[in-house]
Design an enzyme around this catalytic site. Sequence first.
Site, mmCIF file in Angstrom:
data_model
loop_
_atom_site.group_PDB
_atom_site.id
_atom_site.type_symbol
_atom_site.label_atom_id
_atom_site.label_comp_id
_atom_site.label_asym_id
_atom_site.label_seq_id
_atom_site.Cartn_x
_atom_site.Cartn_y
_atom_site.Cartn_z
ATOM 1 N N GLN A 237 0.825 -1.201 0.000
ATOM 2 C CA GLN A 237 0.000 0.000 0.000
ATOM 3 C C GLN A 237 0.864 1.258 0.000
ATOM 4 O O GLN A 237 0.363 2.354 -0.181
ATOM 5 C CB GLN A 237 -0.953 -0.002 1.205
ATOM 6 C CG GLN A 237 -2.059 -1.044 1.076
ATOM 7 C CD GLN A 237 -3.060 -1.059 2.228
ATOM 8 O OE1 GLN A 237 -3.329 -2.105 2.779
ATOM 9 N NE2 GLN A 237 -3.618 0.095 2.592
ATOM 10 N N ARG A 384 -9.247 -0.391 7.392
ATOM 11 C CA ARG A 384 -10.167 0.563 6.790
ATOM 12 C C ARG A 384 -10.547 1.669 7.761
ATOM 13 O O ARG A 384 -11.710 1.980 7.959
ATOM 14 C CB ARG A 384 -11.421 -0.129 6.292
ATOM 15 C CG ARG A 384 -12.078 0.700 5.196
ATOM 16 C CD ARG A 384 -13.210 -0.026 4.580
ATOM 17 N NE ARG A 384 -13.714 0.730 3.457
ATOM 18 C CZ ARG A 384 -14.102 0.170 2.321
ATOM 19 N NH1 ARG A 384 -14.013 -1.117 2.160
ATOM 20 N NH2 ARG A 384 -14.584 0.909 1.358
ATOM 21 N N CYS A 385 -9.534 2.225 8.406
ATOM 22 C CA CYS A 385 -9.793 3.414 9.219
ATOM 23 C C CYS A 385 -8.501 4.171 9.318
ATOM 24 O O CYS A 385 -7.460 3.686 8.946
ATOM 25 C CB CYS A 385 -10.342 3.062 10.585
ATOM 26 S SG CYS A 385 -9.082 2.721 11.817
ATOM 27 N N GLU A 760 -12.971 5.270 4.317
ATOM 28 C CA GLU A 760 -12.977 4.575 5.596
ATOM 29 C C GLU A 760 -14.118 4.972 6.501
ATOM 30 O O GLU A 760 -14.415 4.282 7.478
ATOM 31 C CB GLU A 760 -11.618 4.787 6.233
ATOM 32 C CG GLU A 760 -10.585 4.187 5.262
ATOM 33 C CD GLU A 760 -9.155 4.459 5.594
ATOM 34 O OE1 GLU A 760 -8.915 5.453 6.282
ATOM 35 O OE2 GLU A 760 -8.288 3.689 5.163
#
Lengths: 806, 163
Positions: A237, A384-385, A760
């Site tokens: 990522q 996802r935050c 997110e």
Amino acid sequence: MNDHAPSRDERIAGLKGLGTSRRRVEDARFTQGKGNYVDDMKLPDMLFGDFVRSPYAHARVTAIDAEAAKALPGVVAVLTADDLRPLGLHWMPTLAGDKQMVLADGKVLFQGQEVAFVVATDRYAAADAVELVEVTYEELPVVTDPFKALAPDAPVLREDLQGQTEGAHGPRKHHNHIFTWEMGDEDGTEAAIADAEVVAEEMIYYHRTHPCPLETCGCVASMDKVNGKLTLWGTFQAPHAVRTVASLISGIAEHNIRVVSPDIGGGFGNKVGVYPGYICSIVASIVTGKPVKWIEDRMENLMSTAFARDYWMKGKIAATKDGKITALDCHVTADHGGFDACADPTKFPAGFFNICTGSYDIPIAHLSVDGVYTNKAPGGVAYRCSFRVTEAAYFIERMIEVLAIKLGIDAAELRAKNFIRKEQFPYHSALGWEYDSGDYHTAWDKALKAVGYDALRREQAERVAAFKRGETRKLLGIGLSFFTEIVGAGPVKNCDILGLGMFDSCEIRIHPTGSAIARLGTISQGQGHATTFAQILASEIGIPADDITVEEGDTDTAPYGLGTYGSRSTPVAGAATAMAGRKIRAKAQMIAAYLLEVHDDDVEFDVDRFVIKGAPERFKTMKEIAFASYNQAIPGLEPGLEAVSYYDPPNMTYPFGAYICVMEIDVDTGVWEIRQFYALDDCGTRINPMVIEGQVHGGATEGLAIAMGQELAYDEMGNVKTGTLMDFFLPTAVETPHYTTDHTETPSPHHPIGAKGVGESPNVGSVPAYSNAVQDAFRAFGHIHAHMPHDHARIWKIADGLGLHA
Amino acid sequence: MTKMHLKLTVNGTAVDCLAEPRELLIHVLRERLNITGPHIGCETTHCGVCTIDMNGKSVKSCTVLAAQADGATITTIEGLSAPDDLHVLQTMFREHHGLQCGFCTPGMIIRAWRFLQENPDPTEEEVRFGMAGNLCRCTGYQNIVKAVLAAAAEMNSAKEAAQ
Ligand code: FES
Ligand code: FES
């Protein structure tokens, strides 16, 4: 002949710029099976790596016998810590300032830890050889509970740190303690709580889980000994960060390392970290002189790379009798596993958890976080935050509900009473953030109205009455959630990872015929960057999005950037894109003025051209300008039309939203069904509504999994109980509800196009909505709080504990 | 390990290859035949990203041994269309944003292709149930369901027009 000149509106529509639900350019290859994921790669003579992993959660490794494995046909090498030690690579730095064993160095600290790396000609030979490596273990006492890990006589997990009283984030107060992080005013908060009319207290656990993208982590490392260049393809990522870290720890000069992220099959935080598999593949490629592929299987993925959450949050919230919140205190015990590998900006060992005052105007607050070692896998990623924001949002949205129960006030009303008001922005929170913009009351009212909140509450009361009369066995839960995200790290002055500043970048080249290529420092894992960044640019420079190629993920060509996670791509790289576009436009303006034989100030930008002010019939299109920029000698100007921007955001952005979940619960089986799910998001300026909606559906489904069953569970021996997709809950299309999406639009005042990021938000916002729905269903029977995940058995237990099965 | 001689028909072409009998069909396809549309997500029959069509049925190719596949007729995502002539399912997945990272997509579409032959005019609930063997982590399924329903409608109206 058709000489119809397009109208201004037609020209705007033709760009497919901001606000357009442009269809995705990525989809052509994905729908035809022509994606290019790392496991699709095949290089001549490529070898396969596979790990021998520890079956024990805590043990000494006293001997490793690899002779039988090495004798197997096809096996090329078996690496152990002893092979890596001379290179100084048997340990590696983590993103959190700790270090982690690459291969077991004398002991193992979690089940599934990497012990030896087998390299063979194909994956079957490698798997066979893994079985033949004989490892002798001496079992040690196991601690999987962070509270027990802090007992005075708890076993010492990290012997390498023994006697070290200072860690990467300050003093350590116990041999299994990592750090204490404090924010806010402790004494003032304590005093405010002591003086309060009402105080609610609760221990709220956000369980350990895992991002579990459908593609696991993997890489192909190829050391070309002829030109001295190492190429590393993988599920990264943050490819540039991987390059820098790889250079720092291997000693290979950074210009001799090329890191490429091909298509990535979902990341959700799983693919931010650096894992032993990458290091071992690089070493194996150097040793063998051949490319080495390593792809983890699902069990390895769940057991060893990147857990998320595992926060024990003890909260106290104080208020007046009529529901005005006066103070908040929170203490977190954070279980980090055997190594502290959290992916947080350096100065934030608990991420941005200090957003835990949420969307409320809380005058005083205090937070302390203790990080603890246990015999579990390392990780602590932002699933996802944005760095522990999900934990924070869950904490405050549960505390609000608990307080509402204590006060006997409706939870929707309690929220509205305490929201930060529109005129208070930019708002300085008690725990140190400056919220950029928001209009919470408008969003909340819109949400309540959309679901028919008052009618729902009446229906719920009727249902409870019917239940008590014995007419139904189903209860109705109304789950409310209002969240504020903090995304777009950024500002380099206080956000870095391993010393790498968290800016991002975009480089644009306009081709002579008026099409363009833009390269960015980020990397899409399904977010559709190739589609949406072209849209930002189309609106900025007046070249149709369809004529703009967006390229990311190759460190040899892309400008340096810190990658995609924490919803930072739109706020940071999106801003860089707009800024680079503006540089292009500035030069284009000079060229246009020259071509039109007027002064620079006499032309202005209009959609896809520069026009003479007051004489719009005289203009030069961007296409004409592009051609002239290369092919016409313009006094005082260099040829060409290119720009690059490195964007260091002045602040983060604060997207927010209101989510409401209506759930039916069968008291006798614990089976739930979601009747309605409403999601209102405010992510500032909306670049591509279709993509935003897709992000909301996906994030809310991840939230559904987490709240309703997904868990990385361990037994007391440290065995992972949920190591396959049989036990680790991923919802199918059947249990996933239909989502209704909605929005308000409050632009960020400091972002060049006002966008805030959205990817997110739905995970952050939906988890409390689901959990609150479950708990709200039982509120009428005296229920206050139960821990997630709310699987059927645990819901049944809530009902049973309340005597509803009698 | 001794290899066996496999004969398969893959995407309309007869192919021969050597493979260990224990090899998983997904590995034969991906590594020996270079068919990389179907992916690997779990190898335990749970995720469905390895879904292919084998002898007229949707099959998770991570749970079929090479030996079991001998003689089979196989269709993968690659066999569904040519780049200049997309299948309506492919078009609808794009049109309705039924994919994000794309990792589940080849399995999803090939499953939907078989499903719509089994049930050409499904309800939303039937689509959800019929596709439940294929997981997606990105989309929350809503747009996948939409895409499949839209493809069904399109295929049915094309059929009607042809009659
Ligand atoms: S890889 Fe076959 S079902 Fe997951
Ligand atoms: S699109 Fe990513 S898993 Fe389905």
